[in-house]
Motif scaffolding. Structure first.
Motif, PDB file in Angstrom:
ATOM      1  N   LYS A 280       0.490  13.196  33.174  1.00  0.00           N
ATOM      2  CA  LYS A 280       1.341  12.784  31.787  1.00  0.00           C
ATOM      3  C   LYS A 280       2.039  12.223  31.856  1.00  0.00           C
ATOM      4  CE  LYS A 280       3.433  15.147  28.234  1.00  0.00           C
ATOM      5  NZ  LYS A 280       3.545  16.877  27.648  1.00  0.00           N
ATOM      6  N   LYS A 281       3.161  12.019  32.919  1.00  0.00           N
ATOM      7  CA  LYS A 281       3.751  10.592  32.769  1.00  0.00           C
ATOM      8  C   LYS A 281       3.174   9.664  33.485  1.00  0.00           C
ATOM      9  CE  LYS A 281       8.486  13.183  33.977  1.00  0.00           C
ATOM     10  NZ  LYS A 281       9.580  13.400  34.201  1.00  0.00           N
ATOM     11  N   HIS A 282       1.998   9.664  33.666  1.00  0.00           N
ATOM     12  CA  HIS A 282       1.551   8.074  33.472  1.00  0.00           C
ATOM     13  C   HIS A 282       1.871   7.811  32.335  1.00  0.00           C
ATOM     14  CE1 HIS A 282      -0.149  10.190  38.151  1.00  0.00           C
ATOM     15  NE2 HIS A 282       0.305   8.189  38.277  1.00  0.00           N
ATOM     16  N   LEU A 283       1.017   8.636  31.107  1.00  0.00           N
ATOM     17  CA  LEU A 283       0.846   7.884  30.109  1.00  0.00           C
ATOM     18  C   LEU A 283       1.983   7.782  29.137  1.00  0.00           C
ATOM     19  CD1 LEU A 283      -1.062  11.106  28.446  1.00  0.00           C
ATOM     20  CD2 LEU A 283      -1.865   9.052  29.462  1.00  0.00           C
ATOM     21  N   SER A 284       3.046   7.669  29.730  1.00  0.00           N
ATOM     22  CA  SER A 284       4.608   7.560  29.456  1.00  0.00           C
ATOM     23  C   SER A 284       4.965   5.993  30.247  1.00  0.00           C
ATOM     24  CB  SER A 284       5.686   8.323  29.287  1.00  0.00           C
ATOM     25  OG  SER A 284       5.673   8.737  31.052  1.00  0.00           O
ATOM     26  N   GLY A 285       4.199   5.716  31.327  1.00  0.00           N
ATOM     27  CA  GLY A 285       4.521   5.015  32.031  1.00  0.00           C
ATOM     28  C   GLY A 285       6.051   5.163  32.781  1.00  0.00           C
ATOM     29  N   GLU A 286       6.552   6.096  33.501  1.00  0.00           N
ATOM     30  CA  GLU A 286       7.236   7.280  33.901  1.00  0.00           C
ATOM     31  C   GLU A 286       6.940   7.068  35.760  1.00  0.00           C
ATOM     32  OE1 GLU A 286       9.538   9.989  32.513  1.00  0.00           O
ATOM     33  OE2 GLU A 286       8.489  10.497  30.941  1.00  0.00           O
ATOM     34  N   TYR A 287       5.505   7.314  35.503  1.00  0.00           N
ATOM     35  CA  TYR A 287       4.434   6.982  36.760  1.00  0.00           C
ATOM     36  C   TYR A 287       4.364   5.900  37.026  1.00  0.00           C
ATOM     37  CZ  TYR A 287       5.575  12.148  37.245  1.00  0.00           C
ATOM     38  OH  TYR A 287       6.040  13.280  37.420  1.00  0.00           O
ATOM     39  N   ASP A 317     -11.477   8.620  29.010  1.00  0.00           N
ATOM     40  CA  ASP A 317     -11.800   9.711  29.453  1.00  0.00           C
ATOM     41  C   ASP A 317     -11.603  11.354  27.861  1.00  0.00           C
ATOM     42  OD1 ASP A 317     -13.670   9.001  31.154  1.00  0.00           O
ATOM     43  OD2 ASP A 317     -12.116   9.414  32.884  1.00  0.00           O
ATOM     44  N   TYR A 318     -10.814  10.967  27.854  1.00  0.00           N
ATOM     45  CA  TYR A 318     -10.130  11.615  26.529  1.00  0.00           C
ATOM     46  C   TYR A 318      -9.885  11.545  24.938  1.00  0.00           C
ATOM     47  CZ  TYR A 318      -8.840  14.858  30.047  1.00  0.00           C
ATOM     48  OH  TYR A 318      -9.126  15.048  32.481  1.00  0.00           O
ATOM     49  N   LEU A 319     -10.651  10.104  24.611  1.00  0.00           N
ATOM     50  CA  LEU A 319     -10.741   9.538  23.097  1.00  0.00           C
ATOM     51  C   LEU A 319     -10.441  10.220  22.204  1.00  0.00           C
ATOM     52  CD1 LEU A 319     -12.441   5.839  24.402  1.00  0.00           C
ATOM     53  CD2 LEU A 319     -10.306   6.732  24.237  1.00  0.00           C
ATOM     54  N   LYS A 320     -11.193  11.080  22.778  1.00  0.00           N
ATOM     55  CA  LYS A 320     -11.482  12.211  21.232  1.00  0.00           C
ATOM     56  C   LYS A 320     -11.286  13.263  21.312  1.00  0.00           C
ATOM     57  CE  LYS A 320     -16.718  10.579  20.685  1.00  0.00           C
ATOM     58  NZ  LYS A 320     -18.372  11.669  20.989  1.00  0.00           N
ATOM     59  N   LEU A 323      -4.549  13.843  23.871  1.00  0.00           N
ATOM     60  CA  LEU A 323      -3.919  13.769  24.830  1.00  0.00           C
ATOM     61  C   LEU A 323      -2.153  14.743  24.915  1.00  0.00           C
ATOM     62  CD1 LEU A 323      -3.977   9.625  26.103  1.00  0.00           C
ATOM     63  CD2 LEU A 323      -5.833  12.183  27.577  1.00  0.00           C
ATOM     64  N   ASP A 324      -1.673  14.942  23.745  1.00  0.00           N
ATOM     65  CA  ASP A 324      -0.545  15.963  23.814  1.00  0.00           C
ATOM     66  C   ASP A 324      -0.719  16.974  24.475  1.00  0.00           C
ATOM     67  OD1 ASP A 324       1.243  13.222  23.599  1.00  0.00           O
ATOM     68  OD2 ASP A 324       1.375  14.295  21.591  1.00  0.00           O
ATOM     69  N   ASN A 325      -2.633  17.970  24.316  1.00  0.00           N
ATOM     70  CA  ASN A 325      -2.697  18.767  24.391  1.00  0.00           C
ATOM     71  C   ASN A 325      -2.949  18.872  25.754  1.00  0.00           C
ATOM     72  OD1 ASN A 325      -1.623  19.272  22.098  1.00  0.00           O
ATOM     73  ND2 ASN A 325      -4.007  19.243  20.927  1.00  0.00           N
ATOM     74  N   ILE A 326      -3.664  18.283  26.727  1.00  0.00           N
ATOM     75  CA  ILE A 326      -4.500  17.934  27.460  1.00  0.00           C
ATOM     76  C   ILE A 326      -3.526  18.963  28.787  1.00  0.00           C
ATOM     77  CG2 ILE A 326      -5.753  16.671  26.707  1.00  0.00           C
ATOM     78  CD1 ILE A 326      -4.874  14.999  29.486  1.00  0.00           C
ATOM     79  N   PHE A 327      -2.351  19.076  28.825  1.00  0.00           N
ATOM     80  CA  PHE A 327      -1.377  19.142  30.140  1.00  0.00           C
ATOM     81  C   PHE A 327      -1.075  21.339  29.062  1.00  0.00           C
ATOM     82  CE2 PHE A 327      -1.615  14.933  30.970  1.00  0.00           C
ATOM     83  CZ  PHE A 327      -2.697  14.303  32.300  1.00  0.00           C
ATOM     84  N   VAL A 328      -1.205  21.356  30.550  1.00  0.00           N
ATOM     85  CA  VAL A 328      -0.146  23.074  29.905  1.00  0.00           C
ATOM     86  C   VAL A 328       1.111  22.492  29.847  1.00  0.00           C
ATOM     87  CG1 VAL A 328       0.968  24.943  31.336  1.00  0.00           C
ATOM     88  CG2 VAL A 328      -1.707  24.042  32.105  1.00  0.00           C
ATOM     89  N   LYS A 329       1.695  23.088  29.498  1.00  0.00           N
ATOM     90  CA  LYS A 329       3.168  22.902  28.501  1.00  0.00           C
ATOM     91  C   LYS A 329       3.878  23.007  29.163  1.00  0.00           C
ATOM     92  CE  LYS A 329       5.813  23.605  24.219  1.00  0.00           C
ATOM     93  NZ  LYS A 329       6.089  24.096  23.258  1.00  0.00           N
ATOM     94  N   ASP A 330       5.185  21.859  29.601  1.00  0.00           N
ATOM     95  CA  ASP A 330       6.088  22.045  30.349  1.00  0.00           C
ATOM     96  C   ASP A 330       5.760  22.092  31.807  1.00  0.00           C
ATOM     97  OD1 ASP A 330       7.642  21.908  27.817  1.00  0.00           O
ATOM     98  OD2 ASP A 330       8.059  23.968  27.728  1.00  0.00           O
ATOM     99  N   ASP A 331       4.778  21.808  32.234  1.00  0.00           N
ATOM    100  CA  ASP A 331       4.045  21.780  33.438  1.00  0.00           C
ATOM    101  C   ASP A 331       4.379  20.183  34.249  1.00  0.00           C
ATOM    102  OD1 ASP A 331       3.487  22.227  36.023  1.00  0.00           O
ATOM    103  OD2 ASP A 331       1.237  22.228  35.085  1.00  0.00           O
TER     104      ASP A 331
END
Length: 357
Positions: A280-287, A317-320, A323-331
């Motif tokens: 998830k943090k790859h999306l925000s640029g933190e990683y 791969d998740y264009l449709k 992205l906020d919902n694909i990962f387990v929350k707070d994991d």
């Protein structure tokens, strides 16, 4: 008078000891029952001595009722039946193939349609070095001979290799790579020594009361926390030195070499599928760092690259999807939800397996 009091006290002490002994005899089986049965314990210790750790002690209970769990499920789980074998290795992302009912159902359906037996050997925090040792044991001890191998490399594999396993690598008496279990007084992830020690006390000779007292003293021994916990994520945000990067690429390369190693009794797999997925943090640029880059470098250096397919899951791969919902929350380790693990992750991997058979 003094003698009378002394005899009374001795009698009372004797009664108390007898009562405690009676209680201990009844309590000991219940205390021992909290731990693995003897046969499972022998299996677990044998393979954790070579692989650092196996699946959680309660893992068989997490499996769907359609899976006939045995002691080997601490190491791998069979799904379906067929003339071809597909081995899937990795960490908790790979465990999800058998603990998540949607993904398990996808494997079962694929097995029925394509006559494939899946060997799902995912174990939490396994990374290339441990997967290398595990693959050899699966071939040599269990006769597993896959036509296709899927190696799932999580982003945490970088930290696992550098922080958890680098100092644990060793060589067996036969000259094979093993990953030693942790020893010592520090509480570290997957520290099994204290568990085996208390079971050894409970299974030892002597009275039940003595064994329970020794057991209680062992569990009360103060210990400090150490080892690698959340630190395994730090290379993703802080980057890698050139030396560390070369080390991880080398470990991935050693794993690849093991997959295509010539065993006397069987041919190596036709194809190795190496799977990576962003966090998830790859999306925000933190990683900034991604394990996919290290896998690509290892593949480019490998003499087996013609037999390797790299599947790198990207946000595209998740264009449709949201992205906020694909990962387990707070994991913090960004595991996919059951739904997306099946819908996107499992589906694409199975499509590639179909091409590789």
């Amino acid at each position: 008078m003094f003698l009378a009091v002394m005899f009374v006290n001795i009698a009372l002490i004797g009664v108390a000891v007898s009562a405690f002994a009676y209680f201990a005899e009844n309590r000991l089986p219940k205390t021992r029952g909290q731990f693995l049965p003897h046969d499972n314990l022998v299996f677990y210790k044998k393979y954790s001595d070579q692989l650092n750790h196996l699946r959680d002690f309660d893992f068989p209970a997490k499996l769907h009722h359609s899976v006939n769990a045995t002691k080997t499920d601490f190491l791998f789980t069979k799904v379906g039946h067929g003339r071809a074998q597909v081995l899937i290795q990795g960490d908790s992302w790979t465990e999800q193939f058998v603990t998540n009912v949607p993904s398990l159902s996808s494997l079962q359906n694929f097995s029925e349609d394509h006559a494939v037996e899946f060997i799902v050997a995912g174990i939490t925090s396994f990374s290339p070095s441990v997967m290398q040792a595990q693959y050899r044991l699966l071939r040599q001890d269990f006769g597993i001979n896959p036509q296709v191998v899927v190696g799932v490399f999580d982003q945490t594999d970088i930290g696992d290799e550098l922080c958890r396993y680098k100092k644990q690598l060793s060589v067996s008496a036969e000259g094979e790579l093993i990953v030693k279990p942790y020893t010592g007084d520090l509480i570290v992830p997957y520290h099994l020594e204290s568990y085996f020690n208390v079971v050894e006390i409970l299974d030892s000779e002597g009275s039940a009361l003595t064994r329970l007292l020794k057991y209680k003293l062992a569990t009360l021994k103060p210990r400090e926390k150490g080892g690698c916990w959340g630190e395994i994520l730090s290379p993703l945000s802080n980057g890698l030195s050139e030396l560390d990067q070369r080390y991880v690429v080398e470990r991935i390369g050693k794993y690849i070499d093991e997959i295509f190693r010539n065993y006397d009794s069987a041919q190596p797999p036709k194809q190795l599928i190496l799977v990576t997925h962003f966090h998830k943090k790859h999306l925000s640029g933190e990683y900034k760092t991604t394990v996919a880059q290290l896998v690509s470098a290892a593949v480019m250096q490998s003499k087996h690259q013609a037999k390797i397919v790299q599947l790198n899951f990207l946000p595209e791969d998740y264009l449709k999807e949201n992205l906020d919902n694909i990962f387990v929350k707070d994991d913090p380790f960004s595991h996919l939800t059951d739904y997306y693990h099946r819908k996107i992750f499992t589906k694409r991997i199975l499509n590639q397996i179909k091409l590789g058979l």
